[in-house]
Design an enzyme around this catalytic site. Structure first.
Site, mmCIF file in Angstrom:
data_model
loop_
_atom_site.group_PDB
_atom_site.id
_atom_site.type_symbol
_atom_site.label_atom_id
_atom_site.label_comp_id
_atom_site.label_asym_id
_atom_site.label_seq_id
_atom_site.Cartn_x
_atom_site.Cartn_y
_atom_site.Cartn_z
ATOM 1 N N THR A 76 64.452 -66.675 61.154
ATOM 2 C CA THR A 76 63.297 -66.269 60.340
ATOM 3 C C THR A 76 63.701 -66.271 58.864
ATOM 4 O O THR A 76 64.884 -66.365 58.528
ATOM 5 C CB THR A 76 62.850 -64.826 60.686
ATOM 6 O OG1 THR A 76 63.878 -63.922 60.252
ATOM 7 C CG2 THR A 76 62.573 -64.630 62.151
ATOM 8 N N LYS B 273 61.210 -43.717 54.680
ATOM 9 C CA LYS B 273 60.808 -42.320 54.445
ATOM 10 C C LYS B 273 60.417 -41.639 55.750
ATOM 11 O O LYS B 273 59.706 -42.241 56.573
ATOM 12 C CB LYS B 273 59.608 -42.270 53.491
ATOM 13 C CG LYS B 273 59.975 -42.654 52.074
ATOM 14 C CD LYS B 273 58.791 -42.439 51.158
ATOM 15 C CE LYS B 273 59.166 -42.917 49.762
ATOM 16 N NZ LYS B 273 58.023 -43.205 48.930
ATOM 17 N N PHE C 221 63.638 -63.678 56.935
ATOM 18 C CA PHE C 221 64.461 -62.498 56.650
ATOM 19 C C PHE C 221 65.885 -62.685 57.142
ATOM 20 O O PHE C 221 66.813 -62.153 56.540
ATOM 21 C CB PHE C 221 63.818 -61.225 57.230
ATOM 22 C CG PHE C 221 62.963 -60.520 56.219
ATOM 23 C CD1 PHE C 221 61.747 -61.044 55.833
ATOM 24 C CD2 PHE C 221 63.385 -59.340 55.631
ATOM 25 C CE1 PHE C 221 60.952 -60.413 54.880
ATOM 26 C CE2 PHE C 221 62.609 -58.692 54.681
ATOM 27 C CZ PHE C 221 61.390 -59.227 54.299
ATOM 28 N N GLU C 222 66.076 -63.429 58.208
ATOM 29 C CA GLU C 222 67.464 -63.706 58.610
ATOM 30 C C GLU C 222 68.131 -64.531 57.507
ATOM 31 O O GLU C 222 69.267 -64.270 57.114
ATOM 32 C CB GLU C 222 67.564 -64.467 59.943
ATOM 33 C CG GLU C 222 69.016 -64.460 60.393
ATOM 34 C CD GLU C 222 69.503 -65.604 61.277
ATOM 35 O OE1 GLU C 222 70.671 -65.547 61.679
ATOM 36 O OE2 GLU C 222 68.758 -66.550 61.543
ATOM 37 N N GLU D 62 50.549 -60.615 63.188
ATOM 38 C CA GLU D 62 51.047 -60.211 61.864
ATOM 39 C C GLU D 62 49.981 -59.333 61.209
ATOM 40 O O GLU D 62 48.838 -59.729 61.082
ATOM 41 C CB GLU D 62 51.334 -61.479 61.043
ATOM 42 C CG GLU D 62 51.579 -61.284 59.562
ATOM 43 C CD GLU D 62 52.675 -60.261 59.237
ATOM 44 O OE1 GLU D 62 53.823 -60.444 59.659
ATOM 45 O OE2 GLU D 62 52.364 -59.251 58.564
ATOM 46 N N ASP E 196 59.930 -53.929 59.643
ATOM 47 C CA ASP E 196 60.022 -53.049 58.468
ATOM 48 C C ASP E 196 60.698 -51.744 58.858
ATOM 49 O O ASP E 196 60.287 -51.098 59.831
ATOM 50 C CB ASP E 196 58.620 -52.746 57.919
ATOM 51 C CG ASP E 196 57.944 -53.989 57.361
ATOM 52 O OD1 ASP E 196 58.616 -54.786 56.690
ATOM 53 O OD2 ASP E 196 56.734 -54.170 57.629
ATOM 54 N N GLU F 198 55.481 -63.024 69.284
ATOM 55 C CA GLU F 198 56.299 -62.526 68.166
ATOM 56 C C GLU F 198 55.488 -61.475 67.407
ATOM 57 O O GLU F 198 54.357 -61.730 66.998
ATOM 58 C CB GLU F 198 56.687 -63.646 67.191
ATOM 59 C CG GLU F 198 57.622 -63.109 66.109
ATOM 60 C CD GLU F 198 57.854 -64.068 64.938
ATOM 61 O OE1 GLU F 198 56.991 -64.927 64.660
ATOM 62 O OE2 GLU F 198 58.901 -63.929 64.287
ATOM 63 N N ASP G 3 47.328 -55.769 64.386
ATOM 64 C CA ASP G 3 48.439 -54.868 64.686
ATOM 65 C C ASP G 3 49.034 -55.195 66.063
ATOM 66 O O ASP G 3 48.321 -55.143 67.068
ATOM 67 C CB ASP G 3 47.884 -53.427 64.664
ATOM 68 C CG ASP G 3 48.964 -52.384 64.885
ATOM 69 O OD1 ASP G 3 50.096 -52.739 65.269
ATOM 70 O OD2 ASP G 3 48.664 -51.189 64.682
ATOM 71 N N ASP H 245 68.524 -56.020 60.180
ATOM 72 C CA ASP H 245 69.658 -55.788 59.266
ATOM 73 C C ASP H 245 69.885 -54.282 59.084
ATOM 74 O O ASP H 245 70.689 -53.885 58.243
ATOM 75 C CB ASP H 245 69.398 -56.457 57.903
ATOM 76 C CG ASP H 245 68.080 -56.047 57.281
ATOM 77 O OD1 ASP H 245 67.200 -55.540 58.008
ATOM 78 O OD2 ASP H 245 67.915 -56.221 56.060
HETATM 79 C C1 LIG Z 1 60.372 -57.394 57.093
HETATM 80 S S1 LIG Z 1 59.102 -58.451 57.553
HETATM 81 C C2 LIG Z 1 59.905 -59.634 58.622
HETATM 82 C C3 LIG Z 1 59.096 -60.875 58.819
HETATM 83 C C4 LIG Z 1 59.729 -61.888 59.775
HETATM 84 N N1 LIG Z 1 59.838 -61.367 61.109
HETATM 85 C C5 LIG Z 1 61.076 -62.322 59.273
HETATM 86 O O1 LIG Z 1 62.079 -61.942 59.894
HETATM 87 O O2 LIG Z 1 61.117 -63.048 58.270
HETATM 88 C C6 LIG Z 1 58.205 -57.468 58.751
HETATM 89 C C7 LIG Z 1 56.843 -58.059 59.054
HETATM 90 O O3 LIG Z 1 56.221 -57.306 60.077
HETATM 91 C C8 LIG Z 1 54.843 -57.138 59.738
HETATM 92 N N2 LIG Z 1 54.349 -55.965 60.477
HETATM 93 C C9 LIG Z 1 54.625 -54.674 60.229
HETATM 94 N N3 LIG Z 1 54.024 -53.864 61.131
HETATM 95 C C10 LIG Z 1 53.359 -54.686 61.988
HETATM 96 C C11 LIG Z 1 52.537 -54.471 63.139
HETATM 97 N N4 LIG Z 1 52.284 -53.236 63.597
HETATM 98 N N5 LIG Z 1 51.997 -55.544 63.766
HETATM 99 C C12 LIG Z 1 52.221 -56.793 63.296
HETATM 100 N N6 LIG Z 1 52.987 -57.054 62.207
HETATM 101 C C13 LIG Z 1 53.564 -56.028 61.573
HETATM 102 C C14 LIG Z 1 54.855 -56.990 58.238
HETATM 103 O O4 LIG Z 1 53.602 -57.246 57.639
HETATM 104 C C15 LIG Z 1 55.910 -58.026 57.858
HETATM 105 O O5 LIG Z 1 55.361 -59.310 57.668
#
Ligand SMILES: C[S@@+](CC[C@H](N)C(=O)[O-])C[C@H]1O[C@@H](n2cnc3c(N)ncnc32)[C@H](O)[C@@H]1O
Length: 245
Positions: A205, A136, A207-208, A82, A132, A57, A109, A168
């Site tokens: 999740t 921008k 966010f869902e 994460e 995310d 994930e 990453d 979303d």
């Molecule tokens: C909008 S949140 C969604 C979290 C989770 N998947 C949920 O649906 O509740 C996006 C997550 O992706 C992480 N993220 C962003 N870019 C990433 C990357 N390149 N590698 C790992 N995690 C990343 C962010 O820190 C954040 O926790």
């Protein structure tokens, strides 16, 4: 929507079996900080379970998916990555509290794992939930579901493996589906039906949960890896070049 600071796991909770940090771990070259050979994700789990299929994930956030999925499928291994150290630690706390022997989280990453470290055909599934959107124009390059990520997602998945994408943001979804089609290694996306939650945390999740409680739509797809040969090769990467070089 703004995010609250991640909850710190209780100090007495031992995270050592569930929490890895990309640049610090010995697997990534303790002395040099360099890893040029491929990293099989099975190496990150105890040897007893090393033969099981692995699912990754990317962007685990607070760790709801990893916690639920690893409990529901004890015969599979679940690895989260994460980029936020605090959220990765929070997820590790959940996994440790649940005593999940088949789940781990890496603070780092996801691009690095998928594009630079993982060998071909090492994953049974990849999950990307509510990445995310980086609205921008100058930040677009930070989007996880880039052309390059999707090409490598095809490379690291086994034939028959699944890439799960939920978001979303309709425009991001359409763009990701077009990029997946261009990668040339996925079958057309299968629709994923929305299901009614049976309790307050019965969502894929966090966010869902928050998107649906706000009455907003979610776009979902599962893309199956075909047997077409991957069109990209793993690119070696120096994770943390030694100081002075
Ligand atoms: C909008 S949140 C969604 C979290 C989770 N998947 C949920 O649906 O509740 C996006 C997550 O992706 C992480 N993220 C962003 N870019 C990433 C990357 N390149 N590698 C790992 N995690 C990343 C962010 O820190 C954040 O926790």
């Amino acid at each position: 929507m703004p995010r609250r600071a991640p909850k710190k796991p209780p100090k007495e909770l031992d995270l050592s079996a569930h929490f890895l940090v990309l640049a610090d771990d010995p697997l990534f070259g303790q002395e040099t900080g360099i890893r040029t050979t491929a990293l099989d994700p099975r190496e990150l789990f105890p040897t007893g379970v090393a033969g099981a299929p692995v699912e990754l994930e990317v962007g685990s956030g607070k760790g709801l998916f990893l916690t639920h999925a690893s409990a529901a499928a004890p015969d599979r291994l679940f690895l989260g990555v994460e980029i936020s150290h605090g959220y990765a630690r929070m997820t590790a706390g959940r996994l440790a509290a649940a005593n999940a022997a088949n789940a781990r989280i890496i603070a780092g990453d996801g691009n690095l794992l998928v594009r630079n470290l993982f060998p071909d055909a090492c994953l049974q599934g990849i999950h990307v939930y509510f990445p995310d959107p980086w609205w921008k124009a100058r930040h677009r390059k930070r989007r996880v579901l880039s052309d390059m990520f999707l090409a490598h997602a095809g490379r690291v998945l086994v034939p028959g493996g699944l890439l799960h994408v939920w978001t979303d943001v309709e425009e991001y979804f359409e763009e990701a589906m077009a990029a997946a089609a261009a990668a040339g290694v996925f079958a057309p996306p299968a629709e994923v039906a929305e299901r009614l939650p049976e309790h307050d945390l019965d969502y894929r999740t966090h966010f869902e949960r928050r998107t649906r409680l706000a009455g907003q739509p979610v776009w979902r797809a599962a893309l199956e890896r075909t047997s077409a040969p991957a069109r990209v090769s793993r690119v070696e990467f120096h994770i943390a070049p030694p100081a002075g070089q």
